[in-house]
Design a protein around this motif. Structure first.
Motif, PDB file in Angstrom:
ATOM      1  N   ARG A  42       0.852  -1.212   0.000  1.00 36.73           N
ATOM      2  CA  ARG A  42       0.000   0.000   0.000  1.00 36.73           C
ATOM      3  C   ARG A  42       0.876   1.247   0.000  1.00 36.73           C
ATOM      4  O   ARG A  42       0.592   2.212  -0.700  1.00 36.73           O
ATOM      5  CB  ARG A  42      -0.873   0.052   1.258  1.00 36.73           C
ATOM      6  N   LEU A  43       1.933   1.226   0.812  1.00 35.89           N
ATOM      7  CA  LEU A  43       2.835   2.381   0.864  1.00 35.89           C
ATOM      8  C   LEU A  43       3.515   2.582  -0.487  1.00 35.89           C
ATOM      9  O   LEU A  43       3.719   3.721  -0.927  1.00 35.89           O
ATOM     10  CB  LEU A  43       3.869   2.207   1.974  1.00 35.89           C
ATOM     11  N   PHE A  44       3.861   1.492  -1.149  1.00 33.82           N
ATOM     12  CA  PHE A  44       4.444   1.593  -2.491  1.00 33.82           C
ATOM     13  C   PHE A  44       3.415   2.253  -3.431  1.00 33.82           C
ATOM     14  O   PHE A  44       3.775   3.082  -4.264  1.00 33.82           O
ATOM     15  CB  PHE A  44       4.831   0.220  -3.031  1.00 33.82           C
ATOM     16  N   HIS A  77      12.005  -5.809   0.623  1.00 26.86           N
ATOM     17  CA  HIS A  77      12.871  -6.272   1.703  1.00 26.86           C
ATOM     18  C   HIS A  77      12.526  -5.515   2.971  1.00 26.86           C
ATOM     19  O   HIS A  77      12.399  -4.295   2.942  1.00 26.86           O
ATOM     20  CB  HIS A  77      14.342  -6.034   1.370  1.00 26.86           C
ATOM     21  N   TYR A  78      12.414  -6.254   4.041  1.00 28.69           N
ATOM     22  CA  TYR A  78      12.029  -5.675   5.325  1.00 28.69           C
ATOM     23  C   TYR A  78      13.287  -5.563   6.168  1.00 28.69           C
ATOM     24  O   TYR A  78      13.890  -6.576   6.528  1.00 28.69           O
ATOM     25  CB  TYR A  78      10.964  -6.560   5.976  1.00 28.69           C
ATOM     26  N   ARG A  79      13.702  -4.331   6.439  1.00 33.65           N
ATOM     27  CA  ARG A  79      14.990  -4.095   7.105  1.00 33.65           C
ATOM     28  C   ARG A  79      14.842  -3.974   8.619  1.00 33.65           C
ATOM     29  O   ARG A  79      15.659  -4.481   9.386  1.00 33.65           O
ATOM     30  CB  ARG A  79      15.619  -2.805   6.558  1.00 33.65           C
ATOM     31  N   ARG A  80      13.822  -3.212   9.024  1.00 37.41           N
ATOM     32  CA  ARG A  80      13.534  -3.020  10.453  1.00 37.41           C
ATOM     33  C   ARG A  80      12.021  -2.952  10.597  1.00 37.41           C
ATOM     34  O   ARG A  80      11.342  -2.471   9.695  1.00 37.41           O
ATOM     35  CB  ARG A  80      14.087  -1.667  10.944  1.00 37.41           C
ATOM     36  N   PRO A  81      11.483  -3.370  11.735  1.00 34.88           N
ATOM     37  CA  PRO A  81      10.025  -3.283  11.879  1.00 34.88           C
ATOM     38  C   PRO A  81       9.557  -1.830  12.055  1.00 34.88           C
ATOM     39  O   PRO A  81      10.271  -1.004  12.629  1.00 34.88           O
ATOM     40  CB  PRO A  81       9.748  -4.102  13.147  1.00 34.88           C
ATOM     41  N   ALA A 107      11.717   3.255  -1.178  1.00 31.10           N
ATOM     42  CA  ALA A 107      12.313   3.029   0.131  1.00 31.10           C
ATOM     43  C   ALA A 107      11.383   3.642   1.165  1.00 31.10           C
ATOM     44  O   ALA A 107      10.779   4.695   0.930  1.00 31.10           O
ATOM     45  CB  ALA A 107      13.704   3.657   0.215  1.00 31.10           C
ATOM     46  N   ILE A 108      11.270   2.956   2.294  1.00 26.79           N
ATOM     47  CA  ILE A 108      10.447   3.440   3.396  1.00 26.79           C
ATOM     48  C   ILE A 108      11.400   3.709   4.559  1.00 26.79           C
ATOM     49  O   ILE A 108      12.099   2.790   5.012  1.00 26.79           O
ATOM     50  CB  ILE A 108       9.389   2.388   3.812  1.00 26.79           C
ATOM     51  N   ASP A 109      11.422   4.964   5.019  1.00 29.58           N
ATOM     52  CA  ASP A 109      12.344   5.348   6.079  1.00 29.58           C
ATOM     53  C   ASP A 109      11.590   5.877   7.303  1.00 29.58           C
ATOM     54  O   ASP A 109      10.502   6.433   7.174  1.00 29.58           O
ATOM     55  CB  ASP A 109      13.278   6.472   5.583  1.00 29.58           C
ATOM     56  N   ARG A 110      12.218   5.702   8.464  1.00 31.79           N
ATOM     57  CA  ARG A 110      11.723   6.354   9.691  1.00 31.79           C
ATOM     58  C   ARG A 110      12.913   7.153  10.201  1.00 31.79           C
ATOM     59  O   ARG A 110      13.851   6.569  10.751  1.00 31.79           O
ATOM     60  CB  ARG A 110      11.270   5.310  10.700  1.00 31.79           C
ATOM     61  N   GLY A 111      12.843   8.459  10.006  1.00 31.28           N
ATOM     62  CA  GLY A 111      14.019   9.278  10.308  1.00 31.28           C
ATOM     63  C   GLY A 111      15.195   8.780   9.499  1.00 31.28           C
ATOM     64  O   GLY A 111      15.091   8.633   8.275  1.00 31.28           O
ATOM     65  N   ALA A 116      12.221  -0.392   4.974  1.00 33.97           N
ATOM     66  CA  ALA A 116      11.979  -1.367   3.909  1.00 33.97           C
ATOM     67  C   ALA A 116      12.345  -0.728   2.587  1.00 33.97           C
ATOM     68  O   ALA A 116      12.402   0.496   2.461  1.00 33.97           O
ATOM     69  CB  ALA A 116      10.518  -1.808   3.897  1.00 33.97           C
ATOM     70  N   ASP A 117      12.620  -1.565   1.595  1.00 37.47           N
ATOM     71  CA  ASP A 117      12.788  -1.059   0.235  1.00 37.47           C
ATOM     72  C   ASP A 117      12.348  -2.146  -0.727  1.00 37.47           C
ATOM     73  O   ASP A 117      12.207  -3.313  -0.356  1.00 37.47           O
ATOM     74  CB  ASP A 117      14.216  -0.580  -0.046  1.00 37.47           C
ATOM     75  N   GLY A 118      12.114  -1.743  -1.961  1.00 38.16           N
ATOM     76  CA  GLY A 118      11.627  -2.702  -2.932  1.00 38.16           C
ATOM     77  C   GLY A 118      11.352  -2.058  -4.258  1.00 38.16           C
ATOM     78  O   GLY A 118      11.792  -0.929  -4.508  1.00 38.16           O
ATOM     79  N   ALA A 119      10.659  -2.786  -5.102  1.00 37.63           N
ATOM     80  CA  ALA A 119      10.375  -2.299  -6.446  1.00 37.63           C
ATOM     81  C   ALA A 119       9.131  -2.978  -6.988  1.00 37.63           C
ATOM     82  O   ALA A 119       8.772  -4.085  -6.559  1.00 37.63           O
ATOM     83  CB  ALA A 119      11.560  -2.594  -7.370  1.00 37.63           C
TER      84      ALA A 119
END
Lengths: 152, 152, 152, 152
Positions: A42-44, A77-81, A107-111, A116-119
């Protein structure tokens, strides 16, 4: 399989601009109290919608004409929850552009943290699912915005 | 990127047994009148839950102990659209098994047609997100069921 | 407001047959480790789809003709939490039937326990959203199945 | 039933401030090309989260203490369909406030048009699901913000 999920790529990484922010809902989380893995897609979707809106090509105009950007593949890819109420930055950019296909990277960042990142890989189809060429004006807009990936 | 999304794999394809069927809901579909791409990851969840239940290792028992199968990566390829009320077969199998990691492969079929396929990569974590080894009894159960992938 | 959410009704409760079972997914739960409140409306959708399929009136046939059962209202009461991997019974029945409107009632049970109950109010619309009369054959099928609510 | 879903109420309507805006995603819509009925309950969640954040009582602080606002009932009326990419205004306010219960009212607007409205009824529970009293400081904050409903 591990290779298929790898993040290394023969192409240079595209520029991934922050195109939206998102506040995590209860609805997004699962019993592990982290964002459920499917909800990153959804975020993508938010990412590519806002990327194209920013280019002057909102999907809505295409949908009104019965043209859609079908998804033919996705990886994440899920890097951190991520947790409830986190404010996430959604980054998106064009990773590959063919005649009728396009890959969008996210890419999904928190600060400062990468969550997560992906395509997603897309082809343009009409209302009946028939493949269409990417509009040349769209390609020109990407080039003007400096968003075309470097040729390999 | 295209390579990263490729379906070819250095490993032999694992056996993918039908582990569940699923009837597509309005809730699953999008304005293109096809199943929304993120919702296939729900079907993958059903697939791995039923695969492990069939092995005598229902996730519920682990969740009750505060042990989870965290997702570290996913990929999905969309081959044909699925529509409202379609009855889909969910196939799942173990594609790779490491000390603390595991890859599960999936295929979603409608009759003879392949709708989608993909894989999820997992590691076992405790309630606090710390990595755990895969239980040896679980590995033995996989071997007994003939579900271990062939060594490369 | 409290009255508006009340479960008492001037009409006799309709017969609510079990029309489906549902296994709770991680995808359905939230950080309280219970089924997220919106997801019961997915279960209601399963309930009315299977209720109508059982009557010989699968929605799919209508959707193919461009006719839909639009939702004009919903209410749900949450009696007890449902958890991951619970097997839930979905009950559904016709609570009210007008010329162009219909109310479907639902109950979600886990064994002997009532988890949730509620209702959806519908009108039949065409592809453009214009109201349509309920087909008379459908009304006859409901009467034949003993599923018409008693007249008030 | 019809009465149970009625919007008339013995209480004066509470003030419903715009607390958030929301852009409709493909993920939110169904094959009728309108927002799926369950997804309005996500919008309600955004509404109450932002209402409480605005009052200086973000849910996150409570969740960190193991205190949750459990949902015991919901109702929603669908007035007009919302479509892909619509920008919706989410309004929320306190409709009723008891010792351990609270009703939050919502309206979803698109410009001047009312798309949907409804309410959720809540009780405060701890991590184990045991009912808790509403904190008095919270009640005082609501009064200070002019958000307490008029006594009946």
């Amino acid at each position: 399989m591990r290779r298929a999920l790898a993040t290394t790529s023969p192409h240079a990484e595209p520029p991934l601009a922050v195109v939206a922010t998102y506040r995590v809902l209860f609805a997004d989380c699962d019993p592990m109290r982290v964002v459920y893995y499917a909800n990153y897609l959804r975020l993508f979707e938010i990412g590519r919608a806002e990327l194209f809106r920013g280019l002057g090509y909102p999907f809505r105009a295409y949908v009104a004409q019965g043209v859609y950007l079908a998804v033919v593949g996705v990886r994440c890819h899920y890097r951190r929850p991520a947790h409830y109420d986190d404010e996430l930055a959604i980054r998106a950019g064009i990773a590959e552009l063919g005649r009728a296909r396009m890959t969008v990277a996210y890419a999904i960042d928190r600060g400062d943290e990468r969550i997560a990142d992906g395509a997603t890989e897309h082809c343009v189809v009409d209302d009946a699912g028939r493949p269409q060429r990417l509009p040349t004006a769209f390609r020109a807009a990407l080039r003007a915005a400096g968003l075309l990936p470097a040729a390999p």
